[in-house]
Design a protein around this motif. Structure first.
Motif, PDB file in Angstrom:
ATOM      1  N   LEU A 247       3.735 -13.477   4.555  1.00  0.00           N
ATOM      2  CA  LEU A 247       3.677 -12.174   5.216  1.00  0.00           C
ATOM      3  C   LEU A 247       3.947 -10.830   4.329  1.00  0.00           C
ATOM      4  CD1 LEU A 247       4.650 -10.976   8.030  1.00  0.00           C
ATOM      5  CD2 LEU A 247       6.688 -11.538   8.001  1.00  0.00           C
TER       6      LEU A 247
ATOM      7  N   GLU B 128      12.472  -9.363   4.615  1.00  0.00           N
ATOM      8  CA  GLU B 128      11.952 -10.533   3.910  1.00  0.00           C
ATOM      9  C   GLU B 128      12.244 -10.717   2.302  1.00  0.00           C
ATOM     10  OE1 GLU B 128      11.294 -12.127   6.227  1.00  0.00           O
ATOM     11  OE2 GLU B 128       9.712 -11.834   7.516  1.00  0.00           O
TER      12      GLU B 128
ATOM     13  N   GLU C 100       7.293 -17.142  12.533  1.00  0.00           N
ATOM     14  CA  GLU C 100       8.728 -16.785  12.824  1.00  0.00           C
ATOM     15  C   GLU C 100       9.384 -17.440  14.097  1.00  0.00           C
ATOM     16  OE1 GLU C 100       8.148 -12.445  12.657  1.00  0.00           O
ATOM     17  OE2 GLU C 100       8.783 -12.536  10.440  1.00  0.00           O
TER      18      GLU C 100
ATOM     19  N   GLU D 266      15.187 -10.929  12.078  1.00  0.00           N
ATOM     20  CA  GLU D 266      13.875 -11.452  12.658  1.00  0.00           C
ATOM     21  C   GLU D 266      13.347 -10.919  14.172  1.00  0.00           C
ATOM     22  OE1 GLU D 266      11.330 -13.403  11.047  1.00  0.00           O
ATOM     23  OE2 GLU D 266      12.548 -12.788   9.561  1.00  0.00           O
TER      24      GLU D 266
ATOM     25  N   HIS E  78      11.180  -8.264  13.695  1.00  0.00           N
ATOM     26  CA  HIS E  78       9.820  -8.718  13.165  1.00  0.00           C
ATOM     27  C   HIS E  78       8.864  -9.114  14.214  1.00  0.00           C
ATOM     28  CE1 HIS E  78      12.019  -9.423   8.985  1.00  0.00           C
ATOM     29  NE2 HIS E  78      12.221  -8.371   9.635  1.00  0.00           N
TER      30      HIS E  78
END
Ligand SMILES: [Fe+2]
Ligand SMILES: [Fe+2]
Length: 312
Positions: free
Chosen positions: A101, A129, A178, A209, A212
């Motif tokens: 990613l 990350e 994810e 997350e 994200h």
């Protein structure tokens, strides 16, 4: 300037009407949220505390063999040991996804203005990350469990993919990496049967997350409207293929050998397990509903998704 509630209400309206949200506005809000809720796992978590006797490393229902004939024959101690190795294998898989990613994000922003909120947010996500991958690595070594790399074939496939993938393909793969793990982690961090360190790690990961997933979803929704037709079609097919790779990579068969089980027998029982199938399909449901909504799950792509076992 609209308040957050007004902005949320507007977003809801746009969703209902199937309209795209402004890219810069989405990124500004994600940047504001990152400034408020970001964690340094090295300082935030108690890494010195020993693991607690009798506590799980992953909720038992989410352990691959749960409810199989083999599981029924295993001692409680062996089941907990398997949960520890599976947690280490999932953390290893998480690092693999995150490293892919990070490269996808770097490629995504390469030719965009660095002063835009969209690029500044991508850089922020890369920082997240980096912390996550270090956190997962520390967690794996903490328990004396090994590092569980994906198979060589998947390693090479990942190398090729992160180098050549298109933008919508990249964001589809991101969501796949994810969302299923995120669903599992949302069940893990509040679970009192689970080791406090694992709960802490999954709590941090879930909070960060969420941004994200938001960023990737908004971008993919935009891409499925604006990308050339061939690219949209290509995304449908490749996403089905990712789903197939993902469902195989999700279990590392070495975990069985390392807890004293027969690898072949264990894999066969997982394959037959109705409970496991349901866990994986429920875990993927939020994602598959979304992909269906924006037109990714059509034609050949949909058939590949079904054969991955992630779509009912
Ligand atoms: Fe992460
Ligand atoms: Fe992430």
């Amino acid at each position: 300037m609209t308040t957050l509630t007004e902005a949320d209400a507007l977003d809801g309206l746009r969703d209902a009407l199937g309209l795209l949200k402004d890219r810069e506005q989405v990124a500004e809000r994600l940047l504001a949220s990152s400034a408020k809720h970001s964690f340094d796992p090295d300082k935030e978590l108690d890494w010195e505390a020993p693991f607690e006797e009798g506590k799980w490393f992953w909720p038992p229902e989410l352990v691959s063999l749960y409810d199989t004939p083999l599981w029924k024959r295993m001692s409680e101690e062996q089941r907990i040991l398997l949960s520890q190795h599976e947690a280490a294998a999932l953390a290893s898989l998480g690092i693999w996804f995150e490293i892919i990613l990070m490269q996808l994000l770097v490629r995504h922003i390469y030719d965009k203005s660095a002063t835009s909120a969209h690029v500044r947010y991508a850089l922020t996500e890369i920082e997240d990350e980096c912390r996550h991958s270090k956190m997962f690595a520390r967690l794996i070594s903490q328990g004396g469990t090994p590092w569980y790399p994906v198979s060589r074939a998947h390693q090479h496939l990942g190398r090729l993919f992160k180098t050549i993938s298109t933008t919508p393909g990249s964001f589809t793969a991101t969501l796949l990496g994810e969302e299923v793990l995120d669903w599992m982690q949302r069940l893990t961090f509040p679970d009192e049967r689970v080791q406090p360190l694992i709960r802490g790690v999954t709590r941090i990961h879930v909070v960060e997350e969420a941004r994200h997933v938001r960023y990737a979803r908004e971008e993919l929704r935009r891409q499925m409207v604006t990308a050339p037709r061939w690219s949209q079609e290509f995304t449908r097919v490749t996403s089905g293929e990712f789903a197939r790779v993902f469902s195989v990579a999700f279990i590392n068969p070495e975990v069985y050998t390392n807890v004293g089980l027969d690898k072949k027998e264990a894999m066969a029982q997982v394959k037959e397990s109705a409970h496991r199938r349901e866990v994986m399909q429920t875990g993927a449901k939020r994602l598959t509903d979304f992909l269906d909504d924006i037109g990714v799950l059509r034609g050949v792509g949909r058939r590949l998704w079904k054969s991955s076992g992630l779509l009912a």
